[in-house]
Design a protein around this motif. Structure first.
Motif, PDB file in Angstrom:
ATOM      1  N   TYR A  67       0.852  -1.198   0.000  1.00 15.02           N
ATOM      2  CA  TYR A  67       0.000   0.000   0.000  1.00 15.02           C
ATOM      3  C   TYR A  67       0.883   1.241   0.000  1.00 15.02           C
ATOM      4  O   TYR A  67       1.405   1.627   1.053  1.00 15.02           O
ATOM      5  CB  TYR A  67      -0.908   0.011   1.242  1.00 15.02           C
ATOM      6  N   PRO A  68       1.090   1.887  -1.165  1.00 13.32           N
ATOM      7  CA  PRO A  68       1.903   3.109  -1.166  1.00 13.32           C
ATOM      8  C   PRO A  68       1.218   4.186  -0.334  1.00 13.32           C
ATOM      9  O   PRO A  68      -0.015   4.247  -0.279  1.00 13.32           O
ATOM     10  CB  PRO A  68       1.934   3.513  -2.652  1.00 13.32           C
ATOM     11  N   ARG A  69       2.028   5.028   0.300  1.00 12.78           N
ATOM     12  CA  ARG A  69       1.459   6.071   1.157  1.00 12.78           C
ATOM     13  C   ARG A  69       2.328   7.322   1.100  1.00 12.78           C
ATOM     14  O   ARG A  69       3.557   7.241   1.157  1.00 12.78           O
ATOM     15  CB  ARG A  69       1.383   5.552   2.594  1.00 12.78           C
ATOM     16  N   GLY A  70       1.658   8.492   0.973  1.00 13.83           N
ATOM     17  CA  GLY A  70       2.350   9.768   1.095  1.00 13.83           C
ATOM     18  C   GLY A  70       2.107  10.292   2.494  1.00 13.83           C
ATOM     19  O   GLY A  70       2.602   9.735   3.480  1.00 13.83           O
ATOM     20  N   SER A  71       1.267  11.351   2.605  1.00 13.30           N
ATOM     21  CA  SER A  71       0.978  11.900   3.933  1.00 13.30           C
ATOM     22  C   SER A  71      -0.305  11.336   4.547  1.00 13.30           C
ATOM     23  O   SER A  71      -0.677  11.708   5.651  1.00 13.30           O
ATOM     24  CB  SER A  71       0.865  13.424   3.849  1.00 13.30           C
ATOM     25  N   GLY A  72      -1.019  10.487   3.819  1.00 13.30           N
ATOM     26  CA  GLY A  72      -2.225   9.844   4.370  1.00 13.30           C
ATOM     27  C   GLY A  72      -3.394  10.792   4.565  1.00 13.30           C
ATOM     28  O   GLY A  72      -4.276  10.525   5.391  1.00 13.30           O
ATOM     29  N   THR A  73      -3.460  11.881   3.790  1.00  9.52           N
ATOM     30  CA  THR A  73      -4.567  12.840   3.959  1.00  9.52           C
ATOM     31  C   THR A  73      -5.748  12.537   3.037  1.00  9.52           C
ATOM     32  O   THR A  73      -6.721  13.298   3.030  1.00  9.52           O
ATOM     33  CB  THR A  73      -4.113  14.295   3.705  1.00  9.52           C
ATOM     34  N   ASN A  74      -5.661  11.455   2.263  1.00 11.06           N
ATOM     35  CA  ASN A  74      -6.764  11.204   1.310  1.00 11.06           C
ATOM     36  C   ASN A  74      -8.056  10.867   2.032  1.00 11.06           C
ATOM     37  O   ASN A  74      -8.040  10.419   3.186  1.00 11.06           O
ATOM     38  CB  ASN A  74      -6.384  10.082   0.330  1.00 11.06           C
ATOM     39  N   LEU A  75      -9.161  11.081   1.321  1.00 15.98           N
ATOM     40  CA  LEU A  75     -10.486  10.924   1.929  1.00 15.98           C
ATOM     41  C   LEU A  75     -11.233   9.725   1.352  1.00 15.98           C
ATOM     42  O   LEU A  75     -12.459   9.699   1.358  1.00 15.98           O
ATOM     43  CB  LEU A  75     -11.283  12.225   1.736  1.00 15.98           C
ATOM     44  N   GLY A 133      -6.893  21.589  -0.140  1.00 19.35           N
ATOM     45  CA  GLY A 133      -6.882  22.238   1.174  1.00 19.35           C
ATOM     46  C   GLY A 133      -5.696  21.784   2.022  1.00 19.35           C
ATOM     47  O   GLY A 133      -5.345  22.434   3.006  1.00 19.35           O
ATOM     48  N   THR A 134      -5.087  20.662   1.633  1.00 24.71           N
ATOM     49  CA  THR A 134      -3.990  20.072   2.402  1.00 24.71           C
ATOM     50  C   THR A 134      -2.615  20.378   1.793  1.00 24.71           C
ATOM     51  O   THR A 134      -1.657  19.648   2.081  1.00 24.71           O
ATOM     52  CB  THR A 134      -4.176  18.549   2.432  1.00 24.71           C
ATOM     53  N   VAL A 135      -2.488  21.449   0.999  1.00 25.98           N
ATOM     54  CA  VAL A 135      -1.201  21.701   0.313  1.00 25.98           C
ATOM     55  C   VAL A 135      -0.008  21.687   1.261  1.00 25.98           C
ATOM     56  O   VAL A 135       1.095  21.338   0.860  1.00 25.98           O
ATOM     57  CB  VAL A 135      -1.131  23.060  -0.430  1.00 25.98           C
ATOM     58  N   ALA A 138       0.068  17.512   2.145  1.00 25.19           N
ATOM     59  CA  ALA A 138      -0.042  16.453   1.130  1.00 25.19           C
ATOM     60  C   ALA A 138       1.234  16.383   0.289  1.00 25.19           C
ATOM     61  O   ALA A 138       1.893  17.392   0.045  1.00 25.19           O
ATOM     62  CB  ALA A 138      -1.246  16.697   0.226  1.00 25.19           C
ATOM     63  N   THR A 139       1.560  15.161  -0.162  1.00 23.83           N
ATOM     64  CA  THR A 139       2.738  14.983  -1.014  1.00 23.83           C
ATOM     65  C   THR A 139       2.363  15.122  -2.486  1.00 23.83           C
ATOM     66  O   THR A 139       1.205  14.900  -2.878  1.00 23.83           O
ATOM     67  CB  THR A 139       3.352  13.584  -0.807  1.00 23.83           C
ATOM     68  N   LEU A 140       3.399  15.426  -3.281  1.00 21.33           N
ATOM     69  CA  LEU A 140       3.173  15.513  -4.724  1.00 21.33           C
ATOM     70  C   LEU A 140       2.687  14.156  -5.252  1.00 21.33           C
ATOM     71  O   LEU A 140       1.742  14.079  -6.046  1.00 21.33           O
ATOM     72  CB  LEU A 140       4.495  15.926  -5.389  1.00 21.33           C
ATOM     73  N   ALA A 148      -5.605  15.093  -7.505  1.00 16.97           N
ATOM     74  CA  ALA A 148      -6.183  16.121  -6.636  1.00 16.97           C
ATOM     75  C   ALA A 148      -6.340  17.461  -7.357  1.00 16.97           C
ATOM     76  O   ALA A 148      -5.588  17.795  -8.270  1.00 16.97           O
ATOM     77  CB  ALA A 148      -5.280  16.306  -5.411  1.00 16.97           C
ATOM     78  N   GLY A 149      -7.323  18.206  -6.906  1.00 20.46           N
ATOM     79  CA  GLY A 149      -7.555  19.561  -7.414  1.00 20.46           C
ATOM     80  C   GLY A 149      -7.595  20.514  -6.248  1.00 20.46           C
ATOM     81  O   GLY A 149      -6.907  20.322  -5.250  1.00 20.46           O
ATOM     82  N   GLY A 150      -8.431  21.525  -6.349  1.00 20.95           N
ATOM     83  CA  GLY A 150      -8.523  22.488  -5.254  1.00 20.95           C
ATOM     84  C   GLY A 150      -9.351  23.687  -5.665  1.00 20.95           C
ATOM     85  O   GLY A 150     -10.128  23.625  -6.619  1.00 20.95           O
ATOM     86  N   VAL A 204       3.995   2.120  -8.362  1.00 16.75           N
ATOM     87  CA  VAL A 204       4.495   3.050  -7.344  1.00 16.75           C
ATOM     88  C   VAL A 204       5.210   4.167  -8.100  1.00 16.75           C
ATOM     89  O   VAL A 204       6.111   3.898  -8.907  1.00 16.75           O
ATOM     90  CB  VAL A 204       5.492   2.363  -6.386  1.00 16.75           C
ATOM     91  N   ILE A 205       4.794   5.397  -7.881  1.00 15.76           N
ATOM     92  CA  ILE A 205       5.420   6.525  -8.575  1.00 15.76           C
ATOM     93  C   ILE A 205       6.679   6.919  -7.814  1.00 15.76           C
ATOM     94  O   ILE A 205       6.646   7.120  -6.590  1.00 15.76           O
ATOM     95  CB  ILE A 205       4.437   7.705  -8.669  1.00 15.76           C
ATOM     96  N   THR A 206       7.798   7.035  -8.549  1.00 14.74           N
ATOM     97  CA  THR A 206       9.065   7.372  -7.888  1.00 14.74           C
ATOM     98  C   THR A 206       9.644   8.703  -8.382  1.00 14.74           C
ATOM     99  O   THR A 206      10.594   9.210  -7.789  1.00 14.74           O
ATOM    100  CB  THR A 206      10.094   6.239  -8.085  1.00 14.74           C
TER     101      THR A 206
END
Ligand SMILES: Cc1cc2nc3c(=O)[nH]c(=O)nc-3n(C[C@H](O)[C@H](O)[C@H](O)COP(=O)(O)OP(=O)(O)OC[C@H]3O[C@@H](n4cnc5c(N)ncnc54)[C@H](O)[C@@H]3O)c2cc1C
Length: 460
Positions: A67-75, A133-135, A138-140, A148-150, A204-206
């Motif tokens: 399970y790839p993970r960045g900052s875990g802010t996804n909904l 909202g999490t700029v 949140a990771t790129l 993601a948008g905004g 997995v994006i590197t």
């Protein structure tokens, strides 16, 4: 997972970069989505592409979920390790590799925080537009994977409009490059677009090659209050029909207005049926002309009051109400579901009315705010996930809400992605044929179904 797998992971990334304590596993058992949690067997933080490739080879050979993970802010529960296995934490991939000012391109690793990329390019008068909202957290990589948008999505689009190329590691450990710095590139299937928004289910994006754009020289913000929802809807369509594409065109419904006023006491009229917040940006002369045209459209559609910000301080004041929408709603109850169903912009009033009717019918609290200009609404359901009877009503309201969005020609997600949360309605939107095609892509790229299994397209 067996001890020999843990030992093999430690050999690849070093002892310090494999976490297995109960406390650590618990910390990575959930993300920002309520209602989903599962313990992984290990949390692994690789530092380079070669390490990711070796991890994937090991996982693929032993059918271990990853399970790839960045900052875990996804909904959308995208990072929740529902079948155990490895959480692949990408935060050590935190280098901005290159800012290429001649091609207006940034090359960066996926763990870079979006706001850090923006502050780096701001000194050159550039922006990377996707601005959830999490700029600041949140990771790129996470934003690319969720597409993601905004707030400024109406004029600037979402992540997929800025991803020009990727380096990815496939489920079998192979390293693949897509796209590049070319503005025009129509060679082959567009794999960059396929991987963007794939929510960790295909690769997995590197590394990310991202398009940058010049920062606007000027901005002007306005706020209009409407006593009739249809008038607000007509004003939104009227602004676009006047050939103005604001950077932001936001709406708050009556439930949100009342909650924000209760939270902030800033004098918002409790009977107002909608508030629109509009910001135009660009060349200073054009910004003034566009702001004047927007004012005319607002007034001709019966706005009860219209305010225009004269300076940055006034602009901040106008935006304060919109910024408070989510925290104000979230404060009402222990659990907050922020959805992002999206409809064609001329259907926004119909959708808001349907959400409000569903809330009444099922006796649940929903405040809706969102990006009216692009039809991307955020119906926000506040409840208590520990109350099973209430949750039944919440899911009934959600069901009505998503089915209404689809019936209005809309989509389940404008920017948050599908993950697990919206999976039950995917076939309603896409139909059986599309789901089969999507699942066959998943099976081809990940035959052992180890990458974020069960998400986005469900069980294959
Ligand atoms: C308060 C709040 C406000 C928000 N506002 C917005 C908003 O305005 N607009 C918006 O679009 N979203 C918004 N979000 C949602 C969220 O912030 C975004 O989805 C963000 O893009 C997630 O980034 P992340 O680094 O936290 O990714 P994560 O949550 O860590 O991961 C997201 C997904 O990407 C996958 N992933 C992560 N990194 C990689 C990688 N390197 N390779 C492969 N897969 C990977 C994960 O498996 C997961 O499926 C909001 C969330 C919160 C909590």
């Amino acid at each position: 997972m067996q001890q020999n797998h843990i030992d093999a992971l430690k050999k690849i990334v070093g002892e310090d970069n494999v976490m297995t304590s109960t406390e650590d596993l618990f910390s990575y058992s959930y993300d920002a989505t309520p209602g989903h949690a599962h313990m992984p067997d290990a949390v692994v933080t690789p530092a380079n592409t070669n390490e990711v490739s070796q991890i994937m080879k090991l996982a693929n050979a032993n059918k271990i979920p990853v399970y790839p993970r960045g900052s875990g802010t996804n909904l959308s529960a995208g990072c929740v390790p529902t079948k155990g296995g490895i959480v692949l934490l990408m935060t050590r991939f935190n280098k901005i590799v290159e800012i290429d000012l001649e091609n207006l391109v940034a090359v960066a690793e996926p763990g870079v925080i979006v706001a850090d990329l923006n502050s780096t390019v701001a000194v050159s008068g550039l922006i990377y537009p996707p601005d959830p909202g999490t700029v600041a957290t949140a990771t790129l990589g996470g934003t690319v994977c969720e597409n993601a948008g905004g707030l400024r999505g109406l004029k600037y689009g979402v992540s997929k409009h800025y991803v020009m190329g990727l380096e990815v590691v496939l489920a079998n450990g192979d390293i693949m490059n897509t796209g590049g710095k070319n503005v025009k590139d129509v060679s082959g299937y567009d794999m960059t677009k396929l991987f963007t928004g794939s929510e960790g289910t295909l690769c997995v994006i590197t590394k990310i090659i991202a398009k940058l754009v010049p920062a606007p020289e000027a901005k002007k913000a306005m706020m209009a209050i409407f006593n009739d929802l249809d008038d607000a809807g007509k004003a939104v369509s009227g602004i676009i029909a006047a050939k103005i594409i604001p950077a932001t065109l936001e709406i708050m419904d009556n439930a949100t207005i009342r909650t924000v006023e209760d939270y902030m006491k800033i004098g918002l009229p409790l009977a107002a049926q909608a508030i629109l917040l509009i910001e135009v940006d660009g060349n200073p002369t054009v910004v003034e002309q566009e702001a004047a045209k927007v004012m005319t459209v607002l007034k001709s559609n019966n706005a009860a009051t219209v305010q225009i910000a004269k300076d940055d301080a006034e602009r901040d004041k106008l935006w304060a109400a919109r910024r408070a929408a989510l925290p104000a709603l979230a404060k009402l109850r222990p659990t907050t579901f922020v959805e992002d169903a999206t409809v064609p912009r001329n259907k926004v009033p119909d959708f808001l009315r349907a959400v409000s009717a569903a809330a009444q019918k099922h006796n649940v609290t929903i405040g809706t705010f969102g990006h009216a200009g692009d039809g991307n609404m955020h119906p926000t359901i506040v409840c208590d996930i520990r109350d099973a009877e209430e949750m039944k009503r919440v899911y009934l309201a959600m069901d009505e809400m998503f089915k209404t969005a689809i019936a209005l020609g809309g989509t389940l997600s404008g920017e948050h992605g599908i993950g697990l949360g919206k999976l039950p309605w995917m076939e309603n939107q896409h139909g059986a044929v599309s789901m089969n095609v999507m699942r066959s892509i998943k099976r081809t790229l990940d035959p052992n179904l180890i990458l974020n299994p069960g998400k986005l397209v469900g069980e294959c």
